[in-house]
Every structure is written in structure tokens, then in C-alpha cells.
Write an enzyme that holds these catalytic residues in place. Sequence first.
Site, PDB file in Angstrom:
ATOM      1  N   THR A 281     113.629   3.390 -35.861  1.00 36.40           N
ATOM      2  CA  THR A 281     112.784   3.802 -34.730  1.00 36.40           C
ATOM      3  C   THR A 281     111.639   2.791 -34.621  1.00 36.40           C
ATOM      4  O   THR A 281     111.692   1.721 -35.229  1.00 36.40           O
ATOM      5  CB  THR A 281     112.181   5.209 -34.951  1.00 36.40           C
ATOM      6  OG1 THR A 281     111.255   5.148 -36.039  1.00 36.40           O
ATOM      7  CG2 THR A 281     113.260   6.253 -35.243  1.00 36.40           C
TER       8      THR A 281
ATOM      9  N   TYR B  11      99.865   9.532 -45.120  1.00 41.28           N
ATOM     10  CA  TYR B  11     101.160   9.944 -44.553  1.00 41.28           C
ATOM     11  C   TYR B  11     101.849  10.955 -45.468  1.00 41.28           C
ATOM     12  O   TYR B  11     102.310  12.002 -45.020  1.00 41.28           O
ATOM     13  CB  TYR B  11     102.043   8.702 -44.376  1.00 41.28           C
ATOM     14  CG  TYR B  11     103.333   8.954 -43.636  1.00 41.28           C
ATOM     15  CD1 TYR B  11     103.365   9.077 -42.251  1.00 41.28           C
ATOM     16  CD2 TYR B  11     104.541   9.057 -44.322  1.00 41.28           C
ATOM     17  CE1 TYR B  11     104.557   9.298 -41.569  1.00 41.28           C
ATOM     18  CE2 TYR B  11     105.739   9.280 -43.649  1.00 41.28           C
ATOM     19  CZ  TYR B  11     105.740   9.402 -42.267  1.00 41.28           C
ATOM     20  OH  TYR B  11     106.922   9.624 -41.597  1.00 41.28           O
TER      21      TYR B  11
ATOM     22  N   ASN C 109     107.618  16.748 -33.472  1.00 41.10           N
ATOM     23  CA  ASN C 109     108.190  15.468 -33.908  1.00 41.10           C
ATOM     24  C   ASN C 109     107.172  14.328 -33.925  1.00 41.10           C
ATOM     25  O   ASN C 109     107.307  13.405 -34.725  1.00 41.10           O
ATOM     26  CB  ASN C 109     109.362  15.118 -32.971  1.00 41.10           C
ATOM     27  CG  ASN C 109     109.772  13.686 -33.089  1.00 41.10           C
ATOM     28  OD1 ASN C 109     110.438  13.296 -34.047  1.00 41.10           O
ATOM     29  ND2 ASN C 109     109.356  12.851 -32.136  1.00 41.10           N
TER      30      ASN C 109
ATOM     31  N   LYS D  13     102.791  14.872 -44.687  1.00 41.58           N
ATOM     32  CA  LYS D  13     104.171  15.347 -44.649  1.00 41.58           C
ATOM     33  C   LYS D  13     104.427  16.471 -45.668  1.00 41.58           C
ATOM     34  O   LYS D  13     105.266  17.347 -45.433  1.00 41.58           O
ATOM     35  CB  LYS D  13     105.135  14.175 -44.847  1.00 41.58           C
ATOM     36  CG  LYS D  13     105.099  13.152 -43.704  1.00 41.58           C
ATOM     37  CD  LYS D  13     105.443  13.789 -42.359  1.00 41.58           C
ATOM     38  CE  LYS D  13     105.555  12.804 -41.228  1.00 41.58           C
ATOM     39  NZ  LYS D  13     105.887  13.410 -39.931  1.00 41.58           N
TER      40      LYS D  13
ATOM     41  N   VAL E 138      99.178  15.440 -29.312  1.00 38.20           N
ATOM     42  CA  VAL E 138      99.337  16.619 -30.170  1.00 38.20           C
ATOM     43  C   VAL E 138      98.053  16.999 -30.915  1.00 38.20           C
ATOM     44  O   VAL E 138      97.982  18.082 -31.495  1.00 38.20           O
ATOM     45  CB  VAL E 138     100.490  16.454 -31.190  1.00 38.20           C
ATOM     46  CG1 VAL E 138     101.827  16.382 -30.486  1.00 38.20           C
ATOM     47  CG2 VAL E 138     100.263  15.245 -32.109  1.00 38.20           C
TER      48      VAL E 138
END
Length: 260
Positions: free
Chosen positions: A187, A152, A87, A156, A61
Amino acid sequence: MARLDGKVALISGAARGMGKAEAQLFAAEGAKVAVCDVRDDEGKAVAEAIGASAIYQHLDVTNEDEWAAAVAATTGAFGKLDVLVNNAGIGDGSPLAEMTLENYRRVTEVNQTGVFLGMRSAVAPMKDAGGGSILNISSIDGMIGMDLCTAYVASKWAVRGMTKTAARELGPFGIRVNSIHPGFIHTHIGAGDEPGSLEAVREIVDAHTEKLAPLGRTGKPEEIAKLALFLASDESSYSTGSEFVADGGLIAGYPPPGMA
Ligand SMILES: NC(=O)c1ccc[n+]([C@@H]2O[C@H](COP(=O)([O-])OP(=O)(O)OC[C@H]3O[C@@H](n4cnc5c(N)ncnc54)[C@H](O)[C@@H]3O)[C@@H](O)[C@H]2O)c1
């Protein structure tokens, strides 16, 4: 009639975790799906298990040429693009004082720049299709802060902000853009590939959610996929520029002193 009949979706980071669950559910609900990832073997296996409704396409990406190729592969295989799920994402975990610039930039590149490139790539084909739905996977870390996650959290929050700007610009073309904010979900994120590391991370995360989330448990990828299904479908036709949290109530509030 299935909920995504006639829709074509491209999902980044769909070899594992929530992206994989979304690819499987979207296909089960009638969509044609482009499973995109950098983990080629796992991504191909996801697409093959789905069958004729899916293709696999390598997509990093952070690479704009690969975004162009992924959109071309999707429209080439299925004729159009209606749904994009941005995602793909990676975590970080180091104190601010020790976070390297290289690490900060890598997280930003994947989680933030990747979403920008994805949204930009989808505009022309979605205009051609007469509209569309873009889902950007942010996090509860796009609404609050978390220790050891400066890069992070920054990425976000950026995704949450970009979602609103894109929703404003693209609404007149019938393209809706919303952000999803999962809490802790089972996950691979945060776990390495070495044996036992996934189980070790799960144990820590489960202890955390059992104590702090009102629903008392960690979420499942399928639970986020169901929210994504709603936003991908026409059932959410009046929602754009909005934030959808699925976190077991984790950020709803905090206990009073002495009751934690
Ligand atoms: N699991 C959680 O608790 C949680 C919570 C909130 C938000 N999220 C977000 O959900 C999204 C999905 O993560 P997940 O939890 O399913 O993790 P995961 O690690 O199981 O899956 C992420 C997928 O993204 C892929 N990926 C990584 N870098 C990529 C790149 N440069 N290009 C393309 N693909 C790439 C990986 O190969 C993997 O298949 C991420 O954006 C993550 O930040 C996860």
C-alpha cells in the site's frame, strides 16, 4: 445472492490501499459503501468508479464533528449503518530516543483516537439497525513490537484492546467487533508522495518478507479485503472480540540459530 446484499458500510481511509480494496470488494458483494478519507480527490474517484452503490464523504478520523457528519451522510444516503471499517492509519519511523512528542501524539490521534471515535459514532445507528459489525484494522504490530515504531506499536496494541472491550459492551446489541492484524501489505503506508518513494519502500519490504515470511512474499490489499469481507458479512456471525491475522506467517515463529 451476494455476500453483503442489503448491508451498508462506512470505511475510513478508503481513498487508497486496503480501505480502497475493501470499498471495491464490499460494493461488488452487494453492499452500499461510504468511502471516507482526507484525500478528497482520490476518495471521490474511488466512489465514482464504484457507481451508485457508493458515496464519498470527507472524514478526518481525529475530528468528532466529521465522524457525526460521515455517519449522517451514510444513513442519509443509504438508510442505515451495518458495517464500520476503522481502517485509516498512519505510520511512524524514528528511534525512541529521537521521537518527538508531536509525532507520538499525531500517530496516537489518528490510529487510536480515530478508532475510538469511529466505534462510538457507530453504536447508535447500529443499535437502530438491530446489530452490526465493526472491524478495527490493527497490525501484527498490535501483537509484537517493531523497531522504530513506538507510537505505531502502542496505537495498534490499543486498537486490539479496545476491540475486546467494545465487543463485550456491544455484544448484547448484536454488534460484533473484531480486529484485523495485517503483516506487510503493498500500500502507500510508509512511503511519501515524491516520485519513486513507493517503489523504494516496496523493494525494502519485499526483500524483508521474501526472507522472513513463510509464504515468502508481501501481501496484497485484496487479500486483506477478503478477510474484511468475511468479518463484515453474516458468515462470521459467531466471531466477536477476536483477532484475525493475515501476515504470510511472519509472526508464527522464528528460525533456529544458524538458519535465518
Ligand atoms: N500496509 C501495511 O503493511 C499495513 C500493515 C498492518 C496494518 N496496516 C494498517 O492498515 C490500515 C490501512 O493502511 P494502508 O496500508 O492501506 O495505508 P495507505 O497509506 O495506503 O492508506 C491509508 C489511508 O488512510 C488515510 N488517512 C490517513 N490519515 C487519515 C485521517 N486522519 N483521517 C482519514 N483518513 C486518513 C490516507 O489518506 C489513506 O487513504 C492502517 O490502519 C495501517 O496502519 C497496514
